[in-house]
Design an enzyme around this catalytic site. Structure first.
Site, PDB file in Angstrom:
ATOM      1  N   GLN A  96       3.153   9.945   1.515  1.00 49.82           N
ATOM      2  CA  GLN A  96       4.447   9.061   1.448  1.00 49.82           C
ATOM      3  C   GLN A  96       5.513   9.462   0.501  1.00 49.82           C
ATOM      4  O   GLN A  96       6.490   9.225   0.577  1.00 49.82           O
ATOM      5  CB  GLN A  96       4.438   7.731   1.496  1.00 49.82           C
ATOM      6  CG  GLN A  96       3.658   7.212   2.773  1.00 49.82           C
ATOM      7  CD  GLN A  96       3.567   5.559   3.049  1.00 49.82           C
ATOM      8  OE1 GLN A  96       2.439   5.263   2.303  1.00 49.82           O
ATOM      9  NE2 GLN A  96       4.270   5.220   3.691  1.00 49.82           N
ATOM     10  N   CYS A 147       5.978  -0.214   7.495  1.00 49.47           N
ATOM     11  CA  CYS A 147       5.565   1.096   7.019  1.00 49.47           C
ATOM     12  C   CYS A 147       6.930   1.311   6.141  1.00 49.47           C
ATOM     13  O   CYS A 147       7.982   1.411   6.752  1.00 49.47           O
ATOM     14  CB  CYS A 147       5.251   2.112   7.692  1.00 49.47           C
ATOM     15  SG  CYS A 147       4.697   3.682   6.779  1.00 49.47           S
ATOM     16  N   LEU A 148       6.625   1.794   4.620  1.00 46.65           N
ATOM     17  CA  LEU A 148       7.822   2.039   3.703  1.00 46.65           C
ATOM     18  C   LEU A 148       8.442   3.317   4.369  1.00 46.65           C
ATOM     19  O   LEU A 148       9.411   3.572   3.792  1.00 46.65           O
ATOM     20  CB  LEU A 148       7.133   2.453   2.474  1.00 46.65           C
ATOM     21  CG  LEU A 148       6.722   1.045   1.660  1.00 46.65           C
ATOM     22  CD1 LEU A 148       6.067   1.154   0.332  1.00 46.65           C
ATOM     23  CD2 LEU A 148       7.999  -0.066   1.518  1.00 46.65           C
ATOM     24  N   HIS A 199      -4.463   1.503   7.885  1.00 48.78           N
ATOM     25  CA  HIS A 199      -3.115   2.171   7.796  1.00 48.78           C
ATOM     26  C   HIS A 199      -2.943   3.083   6.889  1.00 48.78           C
ATOM     27  O   HIS A 199      -2.250   4.215   7.547  1.00 48.78           O
ATOM     28  CB  HIS A 199      -2.214   0.963   7.340  1.00 48.78           C
ATOM     29  CG  HIS A 199      -0.710   1.057   7.487  1.00 48.78           C
ATOM     30  ND1 HIS A 199       0.338   0.601   8.373  1.00 48.78           N
ATOM     31  CD2 HIS A 199       0.087   1.880   6.530  1.00 48.78           C
ATOM     32  CE1 HIS A 199       1.694   1.100   8.009  1.00 48.78           C
ATOM     33  NE2 HIS A 199       1.262   1.894   6.763  1.00 48.78           N
ATOM     34  N   GLU A 200      -3.519   2.915   5.592  1.00 52.38           N
ATOM     35  CA  GLU A 200      -3.299   3.965   4.344  1.00 52.38           C
ATOM     36  C   GLU A 200      -4.044   5.023   5.054  1.00 52.38           C
ATOM     37  O   GLU A 200      -3.647   6.358   4.678  1.00 52.38           O
ATOM     38  CB  GLU A 200      -3.779   3.527   3.282  1.00 52.38           C
ATOM     39  CG  GLU A 200      -2.730   2.256   2.849  1.00 52.38           C
ATOM     40  CD  GLU A 200      -1.346   2.440   2.767  1.00 52.38           C
ATOM     41  OE1 GLU A 200      -0.766   3.764   3.052  1.00 52.38           O
ATOM     42  OE2 GLU A 200      -0.624   1.190   2.977  1.00 52.38           O
ATOM     43  N   HIS A 231      -2.428   7.285   7.413  1.00 51.77           N
ATOM     44  CA  HIS A 231      -1.497   8.444   6.888  1.00 51.77           C
ATOM     45  C   HIS A 231      -2.221   9.728   6.125  1.00 51.77           C
ATOM     46  O   HIS A 231      -1.676  10.675   6.451  1.00 51.77           O
ATOM     47  CB  HIS A 231      -0.860   7.421   5.431  1.00 51.77           C
ATOM     48  CG  HIS A 231       0.276   6.828   5.836  1.00 51.77           C
ATOM     49  ND1 HIS A 231       1.332   7.247   6.523  1.00 51.77           N
ATOM     50  CD2 HIS A 231       0.598   5.731   5.497  1.00 51.77           C
ATOM     51  CE1 HIS A 231       2.293   6.275   6.692  1.00 51.77           C
ATOM     52  NE2 HIS A 231       1.749   5.419   6.146  1.00 51.77           N
ATOM     53  N   GLY A 274       0.882  -1.127  -0.010  1.00 54.82           N
ATOM     54  CA  GLY A 274       0.078  -0.121  -0.047  1.00 54.82           C
ATOM     55  C   GLY A 274       0.975   1.346   0.082  1.00 54.82           C
ATOM     56  O   GLY A 274       2.144   1.152   0.083  1.00 54.82           O
TER      57      GLY A 274
HETATM   58  O1  GNR Z   1       4.004  -2.558   2.726  1.00 60.58           O
HETATM   59  C1  GNR Z   1       3.321  -2.429   3.511  1.00 60.58           C
HETATM   60  N1  GNR Z   1       2.806  -3.666   4.227  1.00 60.58           N
HETATM   61  C2  GNR Z   1       2.060  -3.611   5.421  1.00 60.58           C
HETATM   62  C3  GNR Z   1       1.930  -4.735   6.316  1.00 60.58           C
HETATM   63  C4  GNR Z   1       1.091  -4.925   7.299  1.00 60.58           C
HETATM   64  C5  GNR Z   1       0.054  -3.519   7.296  1.00 60.58           C
HETATM   65  C6  GNR Z   1       0.288  -2.563   6.510  1.00 60.58           C
HETATM   66  C7  GNR Z   1       1.126  -2.630   5.577  1.00 60.58           C
HETATM   67  S1  GNR Z   1       1.138  -0.866   4.641  1.00 60.58           S
HETATM   68  C8  GNR Z   1       2.984  -1.148   4.128  1.00 60.58           C
HETATM   69  C9  GNR Z   1       3.231  -0.129   3.023  1.00 60.58           C
HETATM   70  C10 GNR Z   1       2.890   1.455   3.920  1.00 60.58           C
HETATM   71  O2  GNR Z   1       3.753   1.857   4.494  1.00 60.58           O
HETATM   72  N2  GNR Z   1       2.019   1.883   3.387  1.00 60.58           N
HETATM   73  O3  GNR Z   1       1.466   3.078   3.878  1.00 60.58           O
HETATM   74 NI    NI Z   2       2.681   3.190   5.816  1.00 63.58          NI
END
Ligand code: GNR
Ligand code: NI
Length: 174
Positions: A51, A94-95, A136-137, A140, A46
């Protein structure tokens, strides 16, 4: 399509609240393509626009299994309209916080209203990894990171570590 550089903790850009997208034009569709390319390159499942430094309410994701056909999805102005009382726990990453993982508890099921890349209103009922990833997104888009859902002790430790690393890189704004 272009792979964009990722914004990394503790860059204050990650704390910005993104603003709704008014019109879905060629620029927005190009942004979606760049986000997908950046996400696949990372690789991640995601990515939120903030980001890559764009404070617009858009996210992309692909939670298809490795080996299965790619399923890129674009969510514009997403809103959680309902969520389950039941929770589930996933190990999240998270990236923008590379190589750090922690368990986070979130509603197991969410219903998300959004616009697709053609500007058509859609409603998705999500569970499993898709539900976790969407939450999660969407966090953000509101300047919230997954480390905000763990203990203050762990969070402060991660922020300290990334602040030190940024200083040795000579990163701006810290
Ligand atoms: O790549 C991602 N893997 C992930 C694994 C578990 C829960 C959420 C994520 S999102 C993350 C990519 C990211 O940072 N998205 O904002
Ligand atoms: Ni993230």
């Amino acid at each position: 399509m272009t792979i964009k550089p990722l914004i990394i903790l503790p860059d204050p850009v990650l704390r910005q609240v993104s603003t709704p997208i008014e019109t879905i034009d060629a620029d927005i569709r190009r942004l979606a393509d760049d986000m997908l390319e950046t996400m696949y390159d990372a690789p991640g499942i995601g990515l939120a626009a903030i980001q890559i430094g764009v404070a617009k309410r858009m996210l992309v994701l692909d939670v298809s299994k490795e080996g299965d056909e790619k399923t890129p999805r674009v969510f514009i102005n997403p809103e959680i309209v309902d969520s389950s009382d039941e929770f589930s726990v996933y190990e999240e990453g998270c990236l923008s916080i590379p190589d750090y993982y922690a368990e986070v508890e979130r509603p197991a099921m969410v219903i998300v209203k959004h616009l697709d890349r053609d500007g058509k209103e859609q409603i998705v009922k999500a569970d499993g990894l898709l539900a976790t990833c969407l939450q999660h997104e969407i966090d953000h888009l509101n300047g919230v990171l997954f480390i905000d859902h763990i203990s203050k002790l762990k969070r402060d430790m991660v922020i300290r570590k990334f602040t030190k690393a940024a200083k040795t890189r000579g990163a701006k704004a810290i």
